[in-house]
Structures are given as structure tokens and as C-alpha cells.
Design a protein around this motif. Structure first.
Motif, PDB file in Angstrom:
ATOM      1  N   HIS A 612      -5.979  -0.798  22.232  1.00 26.26           N
ATOM      2  CA  HIS A 612      -5.770   0.323  21.323  1.00 26.26           C
ATOM      3  C   HIS A 612      -4.818   1.363  21.902  1.00 26.26           C
ATOM      4  N   ARG A 616      -1.485   2.347  19.965  1.00 24.59           N
ATOM      5  CA  ARG A 616      -1.226   3.724  19.516  1.00 24.59           C
ATOM      6  C   ARG A 616       0.163   4.180  19.958  1.00 24.59           C
ATOM      7  N   SER A 680      -8.099  -5.274  13.193  1.00 21.38           N
ATOM      8  CA  SER A 680      -6.739  -5.036  13.692  1.00 21.38           C
ATOM      9  C   SER A 680      -5.938  -4.207  12.700  1.00 21.38           C
ATOM     10  N   ALA A 683      -6.983  -0.585  12.842  1.00 16.66           N
ATOM     11  CA  ALA A 683      -6.391   0.127  13.982  1.00 16.66           C
ATOM     12  C   ALA A 683      -4.939   0.496  13.713  1.00 16.66           C
ATOM     13  N   HIS A 687      -3.681   4.501  13.370  1.00 20.10           N
ATOM     14  CA  HIS A 687      -2.646   5.081  14.233  1.00 20.10           C
ATOM     15  C   HIS A 687      -1.381   5.431  13.442  1.00 20.10           C
TER      16      HIS A 687
END
Length: 944
Positions: A612, A616, A680, A683, A687
């Protein structure tokens, strides 16, 4: 095709060349091709001799001249054409073939034709003759070859050649053998060969070994890299010397590009020595052969066909172009460069083409609505041409144009409808070919209540009036939820002309349904004269039938695209784009624009999980790059500029999804894969939206932010409830979330959003080739196959499968033959353990419902859409119907190609001289099915 001698097996006579000649074989001019004989002599390529040799092979097995029956003649004629095509398509511009290459193709042709007795005798004879030649060679003197370099005839420097091949194999392990490549090279060389032919021969010799082991893919790329460096720098430079050479070369490259009017003069204002020091030469070694060849053919800058750009300079040039408006340009250019050159993220093809250039058209997709007037129609076609010229993919909404039979007030005549204009659009796409770099591409959309819809769905048929066909244009149907409800309940469906029902085009959800029902009531009251009533299922079946038979129209859903659109406060989404992942508002004043780039998701799987922190950082930089595109972009049409600057949409996507599953040991057809797709994408979305709020804090919100779903605190996953409410149910999607979305909502309330839209998953057909990962969210097509695109043909082997088979000591020539025999599929190869067969199941071995389930989980988080291909083996009307209904119930916004299984796709070849490949032996007849679209269709790369 051997020196005259009796065949010890069959008694037949074979020769190196024949006096007999069949003039009917040579209908084309093959003067640009030559044949290298075993003694090194170079002679003309004469296809007629292949025909003669094959005929003699049949005579040897089947008897005397009486055996040359009409059956044999037909087989020989067909096989000769196949052999010649197999040889020449790899060298379309001419070149040389070794006599062994020709014989390999003859042998393969015999096997493919099922002539096993003839093929077996042919193989055994070749083996015997090879042993004789080897014995003679041991007693003969070594032949010294010469090459011609810079007009001078000099001895071939074997030491330098050997060192070059050894360097290309360095650090790739025992799987690669420099001696094998050198041996294959020397077989193709002849006395007096040109130096550039030697360099090409090295690449071709290594390329032929890729099917033996994927590691040769990198060897081939490195040998190609040597050739690129020689072309760009004018001399041979080793990889070890390139770190310092890059620093010396970079500034002169920028100046050369500016002088040639290829690059923006502002690039010279950067601190070029500082940027040059950041170039990392060893990142050139990341490329596979397909990736580097693609860059060389279509991306690297050139002056009169001579390349002036090396890979790391290419990435820095793109980065500089994207950093032009940054305050600290050098720092941002370096940041962008490292993201691109490490393959963590890749900008879309138009950005890679044009960033830093004089015409920096960096955007990928353009969506237009065509107005209902002759002026408006031809203005839209002109806009298509201008946008396509600079590498933009096009989606046209044609729903407003009145239907056939509608009255034209100006002439008191009747309209010919939409279809005749679409023929002009199709021809325009061919005529304007995106600067010669790739073919222009456009997709026309029509809502399924339009009176011309039945003819529209037949536009890609190969029968009927060709004036009402569009063979070079894609089509898609824009489907409202009400139509799907009518299909489900077996109700009727009414078709209208938009000249009578103009507000239907601008409405969706409950509002559309109420208005549509009102128009149906007006038909009942005889207040509308131009309409047609048909069973909804009849139209649905026709759409799906045409989709199966022609690959079009694609099925896209109007209401999910609009109900879930963050921008539904300022307009309506009337269509998607060329690849069905963009869902932006359009009208007669605005052409929607989207700016694409994709994260290499596989690069963010670290130690068996999604990293992560790295993700990011990648997303933050990528979103900044995409936002910069909007301001730097060259706009060929004012409507596009106005829309892009007002709404500032971008489309950050992903690629390498299948590689992630392989790294994690997860089968695509599994609940674990569906969960990974969910987590996924959550995430990436989290971000990306967070990055847009940070850009808003720094640069301000986009102009139409007030009133948007963002402004109202409604995030994409929240809109599933809105869609269910509008539909009255019929939305079945898991709504689980794992990240702190409340914190993101609070931040958006405080700072707003920089971009109206942030996410869209494009096909990444080309940029995934550059990076060397699986395209987009696609499952594995085949585990061993030959990919064809505008750069040529490339053997693709699944490295993950090869590694697992090696660990089990199952990777050998028999396995290669089996994979070819079964077209890269693993399900019928009993030697492969069941757990590997599940893990490496190919697209057509997977139940397509798994693709829909994974896509539905992703769609939950995405503010636009995704290019979702569906694969169906043994297709039937019932299966297709169920599949697309499932997509609708799962709340998907769009679908892309329906791909059905073709008879064969893998190029089959002889695995080992003297050993018959199992390709043709006991081959079951392939089911005759239609293949709608080639994988990685070279004609369809408009988005990425």
C-alpha cells in the motif's frame, strides 16, 4: 531439396534444386528474397521448387508418377502457399532464408495436412543427410567468412560476435546458451554478408528460441538494444558503457530533436546535465523483445526513418513534457521519469507519442454528441478527423439524429436516417490514420429505442448492401434499464425517431421510464405516426446474435453510467468511448476528453501482498502527471478544450492483474481472485481520490465541482444504492469496504476535488506490451502463442507457468509440443498437475461469469468504467443471454468485446529436427466457431 542421392528409406530422389519448375506456383514476384544453401551460396528464392519437392515426397511414399493424383496436386498447391506465406510474413520487406528453414516449413506443412507417412519419411531422410554432412564437415577445412561494413570487405570478427552474444545472455542463468544462438546465426550467414544483416540475424536467431525458454525473450531484447544503440549513436556501444554514454548523449538528443522541429523548444530550458545524470542505463535491461520492438517501431523519435531516441531518453522526454508547467520542473521531471522507467506506471500511447513534442496531443479519448442537422453532422465528422489526426480514439453519440422516414422540414422530404452518415464516418477513420503511427478508430453509439436500431446492429455484417455497412468502425448499443426490464418480463418495446421524442436522449432512470411510457401512451392515442413495436426479446436476441456473428454492437448500459456519474448535476452521459471505459457528459457544445495512464499492479505485489505504501506513492505521482496533461494538451477542437478545462477528468487504470494472481498463486476462476479484484481496486480508488483532494488543496477544485456527487459527499461505492433505488432493485453486488472512507469524505468536504473523474480501466493493449505484463484486467489468452501486431509477430510464453513446470522438471520439448498442440491451453495436458491446470487456465477455459464477478467488485469503486472483454468457449444463445443479463444485474456500466474461440491461434513448428511434433497427430477436428476479434488486434489500439 538435398544433393541428388537415393533416399535410403523410401528410394526416392531428393535434390538441392530442381530443373523442373511449376510456373503456376509463382504468381507473385519474390525477387527480394534469397536462399542460403548449405555451401554458403546465395541463390534466388523460387517457390516452385517447394512444390516440386513436396510432389516428389508423395511419389516416394505412394508410388510412381501415377500417384500424383488430383488429391496430391491440391494438397501440394495449398501447402506450398502456406509454406511461402509462413516464410515471407516474417520478412515482409525481403531477406534471406536458409535451406533448412524452408525444409522445416515443408515438414510442418506435411504434418499439419495429416500426411504422417510422408512427413515421417521426410524427417528420417533429413536426419540421415545431416549425419552425412556432419561427417564430411569433420574432415573439411574451416571456411573463413567475410562481411561488408562501410563498403569494406573484411573478415567476420568471430571474437567480437561471440562477446556480443555472451553479453546479451549475461545474468540470465543456465536457461540460455550463447553457443546455440551463435550456431543458429552462423547457419544463416554467408560470405560477403552485410554488417547490418549480421545484427539482424542475431536478433532473429535468439527470437526463434523464445518458445524453448522465455529467458531468450530478454536475450533477444538485448540484441535488439545493441542494434538500436548502433543506429542512434552511430557505433557499437556495450551495455556496460552506457551509463556514462547516456549522460553524454542526452543533451545532444534534445538539441537534435528541437532542431528537427520534433521537440518543444522549452525542453532546452531544463537543466539538461542534471536530468542526464538521473538516467539509469540498466533499466534498458527490463525490456522484453516485444516491448522494445514496439517502442522502436512506433514511439522513438526519428529523422528520415533513423531513430534518434534511446529508451531512457524516451522516458525522460515524456517526463519533461509532462513537467513543463511545474514550478520546480527538474524535480518533477525526475520524479515522473523514475515512475515511468521503473515500469511502475505507464502513460497512455498518445502521451508517449507526443509528450514534449511540437503538437503535444496527450489525451486518449474523445466523446462527442452529433446534432440533428446537416451542418452539425458534417461538423462532427470534421471534428472526428481532426481529433484522430493526433492519435485520439473516438466515441460518437448518434442518438439525436432523426430516424429513416422522419420528415425534414427544410425540404419537406424524408430522412435517410443515421446509417448513411456512419458509412462516411467509417471511411474517415481509415483516411485519417493518426499520423501514420496507427490506424484511426471510432465507435458509434445508438440508444436502443431509436427507430434505426435494427439496421444499426447489422452495420458490421459482411452481407447486404455494402453502402449501408461500416467494416472499419466499431458500434455499441446504449441500453436503458427499462429495456432490460422488458426483456426480463418478455414485454414489448417501442422504437421512436428522436425528432419526435427529443427528451428521451437527455433522461435516464425513473425520469426516462416515465417519459418513455408517456410516449407509448401517445402512440396508443395515435398522436405519433412514426414508431414501431416489437418484442423486447426479439431486439435483444438480434443484438446478441450480431454480437456473436460480427463482434458488434457492444452492450453498454445507460442508466448505471448516469445514475453513478459524479457529474450528473451538469449533464448526461450519452455514450462511452472507443474502448467502453470512459463515461463523461457530452452535448453540442462540449466534446468530452479523457486522459489515461495505467498502474502496473504487478509491480506493487511485494512479499506476497499488495504494498500500500508503494501504491500510494505511485498513485500520487501518476495523478499529478494526468492532471498536468489537461493543461499541456494540444486541443485540435475548441469544444474539447472547453470541456476538459471545466471538468478536468482523468482515467487512472491498472494492468498486470493476471500477473498479480500468478505472483499470489491465485486462480482467476476463484472467489479469492474476486476478493483480490475488490481489495486491490479499493486501494487504487482510495489513493486516487485522496490524491485528487491533495491536488485540489494545491491547485484548486475543478470549475463544475459545486453540486457534484463529490460535493454532496457521495462516493462511487455509495452510488450502488442510488442505482438500486432507480431500478427498483435488481442490483446484486457485495458492498464490503476495508479502508477509512470516512476520513476521505471529510477531506473532500474540506478541500474538494481537482478532477471530476479519476478512474477508468483501459485495455492497455500496447503499453502492457511495453512493460511486459498482462493487459489490463485480462485473463491469460494462451500460455504459448504468437502475437501479431503492427510491429510484427512475437512468440509469447507464460513465464510463470514455465517456472512452475521447471520446478517440477516438466518443462521439455514434449511439453512445448503439447502446449502448441492444445493452442496454449493446459486443461488437456495430463502431465501437468491439476493445481497448475487450475492456476494457468486460459481465457477460454474459464467460466466467463468469474470475469463478470471480478469486474462488478471493481466497478463498485470506479467513477467511470472498465474495458471488460468476455470470453466464451462453445458459445450458444442461452449462454450469451445469461452472461449479459448477469453483467446488468451486477451493476456493470459497460462491456467490451465478446470473444469466442477460434479454431487455432498458436503458430506450430517443428520442435526438433527428426522428431515429429505432435501437432497434427491424432488431432481432433476443431469446432467451427466465429472469432470476433483478434487478441491485441493491431487495428484497435486507440486508447492504449
Amino acid at each position: 531439396m538435398q544433393p541428388a542421392t537415393d533416399n535410403p528409406v523410401t528410394g526416392a530422389v531428393y535434390r538441392d534444386s530442381f530443373s523442373e519448375h511449376d510456373p503456376s506456383i509463382e504468381k507473385q514476384n519474390y525477387s527480394q528474397y534469397k536462399v542460403i544453401r548449405r555451401n554458403g551460396a546465395v541463390v534466388a528464392f523460387e517457390p516452385g521448387k517447394i512444390s516440386v519437392a513436396m510432389t516428389k515426397a508423395f511419389i516416394a511414399v505412394e508410388g510412381g508418377q501415377s500417384a500424383v493424383s488430383s488429391r496430391v496436386r491440391e494438397i501440394v498447391s495449398r501447402m506450398t502457399e502456406e509454406v511461402v506465406d509462413a516464410l515471407t510474413r516474417r520478412r515482409p520487406d525481403g531477406g534471406t532464408f536458409h535451406i533448412e528453414d524452408i525444409q522445416d516449413q515443408v515438414e510442418l506443412g506435411l504434418m499439419r495436412a495429416g500426411e504422417h507417412d510422408v512427413a515421417r519419411a521426410y524427417v528420417l531422410y533429413r536426419e540421415a543427410r545431416a549425419r552425412e554432412r556432419a561427417a564430411r564437415k569433420q574432415t573439411s577445412e574451416a571456411v573463413v567468412l567475410h562481411m561488408v561494413e562501410n563498403g569494406q570487405r573484411v573478415p567476420l570478427d568471430m571474437k567480437r560476435l561471440t562477446a556480443r552474444i555472451a553479453s546479451a545472455c549475461r545474468d540470465l542463468g543456465a536457461a540460455v546458451d550463447p553457443a546455440v544462438i551463435l550456431k543458429a546465426m552462423l547457419r544463416d550467414l554467408y560470405d560477403g554478408v552485410q554488417a547490418d544483416e549480421i545484427r539482424k540475424s542475431a536478433v532473429l536467431s535468439a527470437r526463434a528460441l523464445i518458445e524453448k525458454d522465455p529467458a531468450y525473450n530478454y536475450v533477444t531484447a538485448r540484441l535488439l538494444l545493441d542494434n538500436v544503440r548502433y543506429e542512434v549513436l552511430g557505433e557499437e556501444v556495450t551495455q556496460e558503457a552506457m551509463q556514462s554514454r547516456y549522460a553524454d548523449y542526452f543533451e545532444s538528443f534534445i538539441q537534435q530533436g528541437i532542431t528537427a522541429d520534433l521537440l518543444d523548444e522549452r525542453l532546452a530550458q531544463f537543466d539538461l546535465p542534471l536530468l542526464a545524470k538521473e538516467l539509469v542505463a540498466d533499466r534498458d535491461l527490463q525490456f522484453g523483445y516485444l516491448g522494445l520492438q514496439t517502442l522502436y517501431d512506433r514511439y522513438f523519435l526519428h529523422i528520415q526513418e533513423r531513430r534518434i531516441e534511446l529508451p531512457q531518453a524516451f522516458f525522460m522526454r515524456v517526463a519533461m513534457g509532462l513537467a513543463l508547467n511545474e514550478i520546480d520542473r527538474e524535480a518533477r521531471a525526475i520524479e515522473f521519469y523514475h515512475l515511468l522507467s521503473k515500469f511502475d506506471f505507464m502513460s497512455s500511447t498518445p502521451t508517449l507519442f507526443n509528450s514534449g513534442g511540437k503538437r503535444s496531443q496527450l489525451s486518449s479519448c474523445y466523446l462527442t454528441t452529433v446534432p440533428d442537422s446537416l451542418d452539425g453532422i458534417y461538423e462532427a465528422i470534421k471534428e472526428n478527423a481532426l481529433l484522430s489526426k493526433f492519435a485520439g480514439g473516438l466515441g460518437n453519440d448518434w442518438t439525436p439524429v432523426r430516424a429513416m422516414g422522419a420528415r425534414i422540414k427544410g425540404t419537406n422530404g424524408k430522412s435517410q436516417g443515421v446509417v448513411p452518415f456512419l458509412k462516411v464516418v467509417s471511411d474517415t477513420a481509415v483516411a485519417v490514420n493518426q499520423g501514420g503511427k496507427r490506424k484511426g478508430a471510432v465507435c458509434a453509439y445508438l440508444e436502443c429505442w431509436h427507430l434505426d436500431i435494427e439496421e444499426f446492429v447489422e452495420l458490421r455484417k459482411n452481407t447486404g448492401d455494402d453502402r449501408r455497412r461500416t467494416h472499419d468502425m466499431n458500434t455499441a448499443v446504449w441500453v436503458p434499464d427499462l429495456f432490460m426490464k422488458r426483456v426480463m418480463e418478455d414485454g414489448s418495446w417501442t422504437l421512436f425517431s428522436p425528432s419526435d421524442t427529443p427528451d428521451l436522449h437527455e433522461k435516464y432512470g425513473k425520469s426516462f421510464e416515465a417519459t418513455y411510457l408517456d410516449y407509448e401512451d401517445r402512440v396508443t392515442r395515435n398522436e405519433l405516426g412514426l414508431y414501431k413495436r416489437i418484442p423486447a426479446r426479439q431486439l435483444w436476441r438480434k443484438m446478441l446474435t450480431m454480437l456473436f456473428e460480427t463482434g458488434h454492437p457492444w452492450i453498454t448500459f445507460k442508466d448505471p453510467c448516469n445514475v453513478r456519474s459524479p457529474q450528473n448535476h451538469v449533464g448526461v452521459v450519452h455514450s462511452s468511448n472507443l474502448c467502453t471505459e470512459i463515461t463523461l457528459n457530452t452535448n453540442d457544445r462540449e466534446i468530452a476528453v479523457c486522459n489515461l495512464g495505467s498502474i502496473n499492479l504487478a509491480a506493487h505485489i511485494v512479499d506476497g501482498k499488495l504494498d500500500h505504501d508503494k501504491l500510494r506513492q505511485t498513485v500520487n505521482t501518476a495523478m499529478r502527471m494526468l492532471d498536468n496533461v489537461i493543461d499541456i494538451n494540444f486541443y485540435a477542437v475548441a469544444k474539447a478544450r472547453n470541456a476538459n478545462l471545466r471538468h478536468r477528468p482523468v482515467g487512472l487504470g491498472i494492468m498486470g492483474f493476471q500477473d498479480c494472481l500468478h505472483k499470489l498463486g491465485i486462480a482467476y476462476a476463484s472467489q479469492e481472485a474476486v476478493e483480490f479484484a475488490d481489495r486491490s481496486m479499493e486501494a487504487v480508488a482510495y489513493h486516487a481520490y485522496w490524491a485528487s483532494t491533495e491536488l485540489a488543496e494545491e491547485r484548486g477544485v475543478y470549475a463544475t465541482y459545486t453540486g457534484s456527487l463529490w460535493d454532496r459527499g457521495v462516493l462511487p461505492q455509495d452510488t450502488l444504492a442510488l442505482l438500486s433505488e432507480e431500478r427498483g432493485g435488481q442490483v446484486e453486488v457485495d458492498t464490503t469496504a476495508t479502508l477509512d472512507w470516512d476520513a476521505l469524505r471529510a477531506r473532500i468536504r474540506q478541500f474538494g476535488m481537482r478532477n471530476s473523474n479519476c478512474l477508468a480501466i483501459a485495455p492497455t493493449a500496447t503499453i502492457s506490451n511495453i512493460v511486459g505484463v498482462s493487459a489490463s484486467i485480462e485473463p491469460t489468452y494462451q500460455n504459448l502463442y504468437v502475437k501479431s501486431n503492427l510491429s510484427g509477430e512475437f512468440t509469447i510464453a507464460n513465464q510463470w507457468l514455465v517456472n512452475d513446470l521447471k520446478q517440477r522438471k516438466l518443462w521439455d520439448e514434449v511439453m512445448i509440443a503439447d502446449l502448441k498442440h492444445y493452442d496454449g491451453a493446459v486443461s488437456r495436458i495430463d502431465r501437468i498437475p491439476q493445481e497448475l491446470r487450475a492456476l494457468y487456465a486460459t481465457a477460454f477455459e474459464i467460466d466467463p461469469a468469474w470475469l463478470v464477478e471480478a469486474a462488478a467488485r471493481r466497478q463498485k469503486w470506479i467513477d467511470q468504467a472498465q474495458s471488460l472483454n468476455l470470453y466464451l468457449a462453445n458459445a450458444s444463445g442461452k449462454k450469451i443471454d445469461a452472461l449479459y443479463k448477469l453483467a446488468w444485474v451486477r451493476g456493470l456500466k459497460t462491456t467490451y468485446y465478446l470473444r469466442t474461440l477460434g479454431a487455432t491461434a498458436a503458430e506450430k513448428s517443428t520442435v526438433h529436427t527428426g522428431v515429429l511434433n505432435a501437432v497434427a497427430a491424432h488431432h481432433e477436428p476443431a469446432e467451427t466457431v466465429v472469432q470476433q476479434c483478434a487478441i491485441d488486434d493491431p487495428d484497435c489500439e486507440a486508447c492504449q
